[in-house]
Design a protein around this motif. Structure first.
Motif, PDB file in Angstrom:
ATOM      1  N   ARG A 248     113.229  -3.681 -57.555  1.00 38.75           N
ATOM      2  CA  ARG A 248     113.988  -4.032 -58.758  1.00 38.75           C
ATOM      3  C   ARG A 248     114.865  -5.271 -58.562  1.00 38.75           C
ATOM      4  NH1 ARG A 248     113.341  -0.222 -62.603  1.00 38.75           N
ATOM      5  NH2 ARG A 248     112.705   1.852 -61.938  1.00 38.75           N
ATOM      6  N   HIS A 249     114.640  -6.020 -57.500  1.00 41.51           N
ATOM      7  CA  HIS A 249     115.476  -7.185 -57.228  1.00 41.51           C
ATOM      8  C   HIS A 249     115.100  -8.404 -58.074  1.00 41.51           C
ATOM      9  CE1 HIS A 249     112.043  -7.263 -54.508  1.00 41.51           C
ATOM     10  NE2 HIS A 249     112.105  -8.569 -54.619  1.00 41.51           N
ATOM     11  N   PHE A 250     113.990  -8.322 -58.793  1.00 43.29           N
ATOM     12  CA  PHE A 250     113.548  -9.390 -59.694  1.00 43.29           C
ATOM     13  C   PHE A 250     112.807  -8.717 -60.846  1.00 43.29           C
ATOM     14  CE2 PHE A 250     110.751 -12.773 -61.222  1.00 43.29           C
ATOM     15  CZ  PHE A 250     111.623 -13.839 -61.282  1.00 43.29           C
ATOM     16  N   PRO A 251     112.944  -9.224 -62.078  1.00 49.61           N
ATOM     17  CA  PRO A 251     112.307  -8.574 -63.233  1.00 49.61           C
ATOM     18  C   PRO A 251     110.798  -8.845 -63.322  1.00 49.61           C
ATOM     19  CG  PRO A 251     113.563 -10.476 -63.955  1.00 49.61           C
ATOM     20  CD  PRO A 251     113.852 -10.310 -62.482  1.00 49.61           C
ATOM     21  N   TYR A 252     110.070  -8.348 -62.327  1.00 46.03           N
ATOM     22  CA  TYR A 252     108.620  -8.558 -62.291  1.00 46.03           C
ATOM     23  C   TYR A 252     107.919  -7.949 -63.505  1.00 46.03           C
ATOM     24  CZ  TYR A 252     109.257  -9.830 -57.385  1.00 46.03           C
ATOM     25  OH  TYR A 252     109.650 -10.433 -56.232  1.00 46.03           O
ATOM     26  N   GLY A 253     108.371  -6.793 -63.933  1.00 48.72           N
ATOM     27  CA  GLY A 253     107.725  -6.121 -65.060  1.00 48.72           C
ATOM     28  C   GLY A 253     107.749  -6.961 -66.322  1.00 48.72           C
ATOM     29  N   THR A 254     108.901  -7.532 -66.637  1.00 49.67           N
ATOM     30  CA  THR A 254     109.015  -8.380 -67.821  1.00 49.67           C
ATOM     31  C   THR A 254     108.125  -9.607 -67.682  1.00 49.67           C
ATOM     32  OG1 THR A 254     111.285  -7.634 -68.176  1.00 49.67           O
ATOM     33  CG2 THR A 254     110.627  -9.661 -69.294  1.00 49.67           C
ATOM     34  N   LEU A 255     108.114 -10.186 -66.507  1.00 49.26           N
ATOM     35  CA  LEU A 255     107.268 -11.353 -66.263  1.00 49.26           C
ATOM     36  C   LEU A 255     105.794 -11.002 -66.473  1.00 49.26           C
ATOM     37  CD1 LEU A 255     106.909 -14.290 -65.303  1.00 49.26           C
ATOM     38  CD2 LEU A 255     106.902 -13.407 -62.959  1.00 49.26           C
TER      39      LEU A 255
ATOM     40  N   PHE B  87     110.797 -11.027 -75.621  1.00 47.07           N
ATOM     41  CA  PHE B  87     111.678 -12.104 -75.216  1.00 47.07           C
ATOM     42  C   PHE B  87     113.102 -11.609 -75.020  1.00 47.07           C
ATOM     43  CE2 PHE B  87     113.356 -16.431 -75.301  1.00 47.07           C
ATOM     44  CZ  PHE B  87     112.384 -17.067 -74.566  1.00 47.07           C
ATOM     45  N   SER B  88     113.462 -10.560 -75.736  1.00 47.42           N
ATOM     46  CA  SER B  88     114.818 -10.042 -75.578  1.00 47.42           C
ATOM     47  C   SER B  88     115.025  -9.468 -74.180  1.00 47.42           C
ATOM     48  CB  SER B  88     115.117  -8.986 -76.641  1.00 47.42           C
ATOM     49  OG  SER B  88     114.192  -7.924 -76.562  1.00 47.42           O
ATOM     50  N   SER B  89     114.033  -8.809 -73.639  1.00 48.25           N
ATOM     51  CA  SER B  89     114.150  -8.310 -72.262  1.00 48.25           C
ATOM     52  C   SER B  89     114.231  -9.465 -71.278  1.00 48.25           C
ATOM     53  CB  SER B  89     112.949  -7.425 -71.901  1.00 48.25           C
ATOM     54  OG  SER B  89     112.985  -6.233 -72.617  1.00 48.25           O
ATOM     55  N   PHE B  90     113.428 -10.482 -71.509  1.00 49.29           N
ATOM     56  CA  PHE B  90     113.467 -11.680 -70.669  1.00 49.29           C
ATOM     57  C   PHE B  90     114.867 -12.298 -70.692  1.00 49.29           C
ATOM     58  CE2 PHE B  90     113.392 -16.311 -71.526  1.00 49.29           C
ATOM     59  CZ  PHE B  90     113.277 -16.773 -70.228  1.00 49.29           C
ATOM     60  N   ALA B  91     115.430 -12.429 -71.878  1.00 50.75           N
ATOM     61  CA  ALA B  91     116.755 -13.033 -72.000  1.00 50.75           C
ATOM     62  C   ALA B  91     117.812 -12.189 -71.291  1.00 50.75           C
ATOM     63  CB  ALA B  91     117.109 -13.208 -73.477  1.00 50.75           C
ATOM     64  N   LEU B  92     117.755 -10.887 -71.497  1.00 51.43           N
ATOM     65  CA  LEU B  92     118.725 -10.004 -70.853  1.00 51.43           C
ATOM     66  C   LEU B  92     118.578 -10.044 -69.333  1.00 51.43           C
ATOM     67  CD1 LEU B  92     120.956  -7.875 -71.021  1.00 51.43           C
ATOM     68  CD2 LEU B  92     119.148  -6.148 -71.214  1.00 51.43           C
ATOM     69  N   ASP B  93     117.341  -9.967 -68.841  1.00 52.41           N
ATOM     70  CA  ASP B  93     117.117 -10.031 -67.394  1.00 52.41           C
ATOM     71  C   ASP B  93     117.708 -11.309 -66.808  1.00 52.41           C
ATOM     72  OD1 ASP B  93     115.702  -7.634 -67.424  1.00 52.41           O
ATOM     73  OD2 ASP B  93     113.733  -8.608 -67.488  1.00 52.41           O
ATOM     74  N   THR B  94     117.514 -12.419 -67.505  1.00 53.73           N
ATOM     75  CA  THR B  94     118.002 -13.711 -67.017  1.00 53.73           C
ATOM     76  C   THR B  94     119.526 -13.751 -66.994  1.00 53.73           C
ATOM     77  OG1 THR B  94     116.011 -14.766 -67.880  1.00 53.73           O
ATOM     78  CG2 THR B  94     117.867 -16.205 -67.368  1.00 53.73           C
TER      79      THR B  94
ATOM     80  N   ALA C  73     117.655 -16.484 -61.633  1.00 48.83           N
ATOM     81  CA  ALA C  73     117.733 -16.640 -63.090  1.00 48.83           C
ATOM     82  C   ALA C  73     116.930 -17.860 -63.541  1.00 48.83           C
ATOM     83  CB  ALA C  73     119.188 -16.763 -63.540  1.00 48.83           C
ATOM     84  N   VAL C  74     117.094 -18.965 -62.843  1.00 49.26           N
ATOM     85  CA  VAL C  74     116.353 -20.182 -63.179  1.00 49.26           C
ATOM     86  C   VAL C  74     114.856 -19.978 -62.918  1.00 49.26           C
ATOM     87  CG1 VAL C  74     115.997 -22.605 -62.531  1.00 49.26           C
ATOM     88  CG2 VAL C  74     118.316 -21.720 -62.848  1.00 49.26           C
ATOM     89  N   LEU C  75     114.531 -19.323 -61.819  1.00 49.42           N
ATOM     90  CA  LEU C  75     113.137 -19.027 -61.505  1.00 49.42           C
ATOM     91  C   LEU C  75     112.521 -18.149 -62.595  1.00 49.42           C
ATOM     92  CD1 LEU C  75     110.822 -19.222 -59.406  1.00 49.42           C
ATOM     93  CD2 LEU C  75     111.750 -17.135 -58.382  1.00 49.42           C
ATOM     94  N   ASN C  76     113.254 -17.151 -63.039  1.00 50.09           N
ATOM     95  CA  ASN C  76     112.770 -16.273 -64.102  1.00 50.09           C
ATOM     96  C   ASN C  76     112.493 -17.067 -65.379  1.00 50.09           C
ATOM     97  OD1 ASN C  76     112.088 -13.637 -65.078  1.00 50.09           O
ATOM     98  ND2 ASN C  76     114.029 -13.598 -66.167  1.00 50.09           N
ATOM     99  N   MET C  77     113.401 -17.966 -65.738  1.00 52.38           N
ATOM    100  CA  MET C  77     113.192 -18.789 -66.934  1.00 52.38           C
ATOM    101  C   MET C  77     111.966 -19.680 -66.776  1.00 52.38           C
ATOM    102  SD  MET C  77     116.993 -19.951 -68.216  1.00 52.38           S
ATOM    103  CE  MET C  77     117.546 -20.590 -66.646  1.00 52.38           C
ATOM    104  N   GLY C  78     111.887 -20.355 -65.649  1.00 54.30           N
ATOM    105  CA  GLY C  78     110.777 -21.281 -65.426  1.00 54.30           C
ATOM    106  C   GLY C  78     109.428 -20.590 -65.387  1.00 54.30           C
ATOM    107  N   LEU C  79     109.360 -19.457 -64.684  1.00 57.58           N
ATOM    108  CA  LEU C  79     108.091 -18.730 -64.587  1.00 57.58           C
ATOM    109  C   LEU C  79     107.660 -18.169 -65.934  1.00 57.58           C
ATOM    110  CD1 LEU C  79     108.516 -16.823 -61.204  1.00 57.58           C
ATOM    111  CD2 LEU C  79     106.884 -18.657 -61.708  1.00 57.58           C
ATOM    112  N   ASN C  80     108.582 -17.552 -66.655  1.00 56.47           N
ATOM    113  CA  ASN C  80     108.221 -16.994 -67.956  1.00 56.47           C
ATOM    114  C   ASN C  80     107.753 -18.082 -68.913  1.00 56.47           C
ATOM    115  OD1 ASN C  80     108.621 -13.984 -68.728  1.00 56.47           O
ATOM    116  ND2 ASN C  80     110.215 -14.407 -67.219  1.00 56.47           N
ATOM    117  N   LEU C  81     108.476 -19.166 -68.979  1.00 54.12           N
ATOM    118  CA  LEU C  81     108.109 -20.231 -69.910  1.00 54.12           C
ATOM    119  C   LEU C  81     106.788 -20.879 -69.521  1.00 54.12           C
ATOM    120  CD1 LEU C  81     108.831 -21.910 -72.362  1.00 54.12           C
ATOM    121  CD2 LEU C  81     110.141 -23.414 -70.869  1.00 54.12           C
ATOM    122  N   SER C  82     106.670 -21.315 -68.280  1.00 51.07           N
ATOM    123  CA  SER C  82     105.464 -22.044 -67.880  1.00 51.07           C
ATOM    124  C   SER C  82     104.225 -21.149 -67.853  1.00 51.07           C
ATOM    125  CB  SER C  82     105.672 -22.724 -66.523  1.00 51.07           C
ATOM    126  OG  SER C  82     105.944 -21.762 -65.522  1.00 51.07           O
TER     127      SER C  82
END
Length: 125
Positions: free
Chosen positions: A31-38, A80-87, A99-108
């Motif tokens: 649970r150290h990174f929001p892999y599920g949302t990604l 997207f709401s889960s993505f935003a909250l996770d970030t 947080a930046v990695l999560n944004m970049g990975l989800n978007l790209s």
């Protein structure tokens, strides 16, 4: 009224899928990174790209089940709401790089998967 029922049923399916996938990713990767949302955002974006391309190219006529898949299932699955909250939570915890990695990975990855799904359909027609 039938369309509303399709959307509601799809939403229930998508929400259960999102929860199940998120729990599975947490079990497998922690649970150290929001892999599920990604994962749900990337996979859902790929499926959305395929569905959109099939409809746009006329291979699938506007079907009554479209709201079930595109609005209901995929709308509830990719969130997207889960993505935003996770970030935000990552940033609040001081995990700015994550947080930046999560944004970049989800978007790209999500943009890439929509394009890949569309190209996959285009190459088959």
């Amino acid at each position: 009224m039938q369309t509303w029922l399709f959307v509601a049923a799809g939403g229930a399916i998508g929400a259960c899928l999102r929860f199940g996938i998120s729990e599975l990713m947490a079990l497998l990767l922690g649970r150290h990174f929001p892999y599920g949302t990604l994962v749900v955002n990337v996979v859902g974006s790929f499926i959305m790209g395929i569905a959109f391309a099939l409809i746009s190219h006329g291979h699938v006529v506007e079907h009554p089940m479209k709201p079930l898949l595109m609005v209901g299932i995929l709308g509830a699955l990719t969130t997207f709401s889960s993505f935003a909250l996770d970030t935000v939570v990552l940033a609040q915890q001081g995990a700015y790089l994550k947080a930046v990695l999560n944004m970049g990975l989800n978007l790209s990855l999500c943009l890439a998967m929509v394009l890949l799904g569309m190209q996959l359909v285009a190459s088959r027609v």
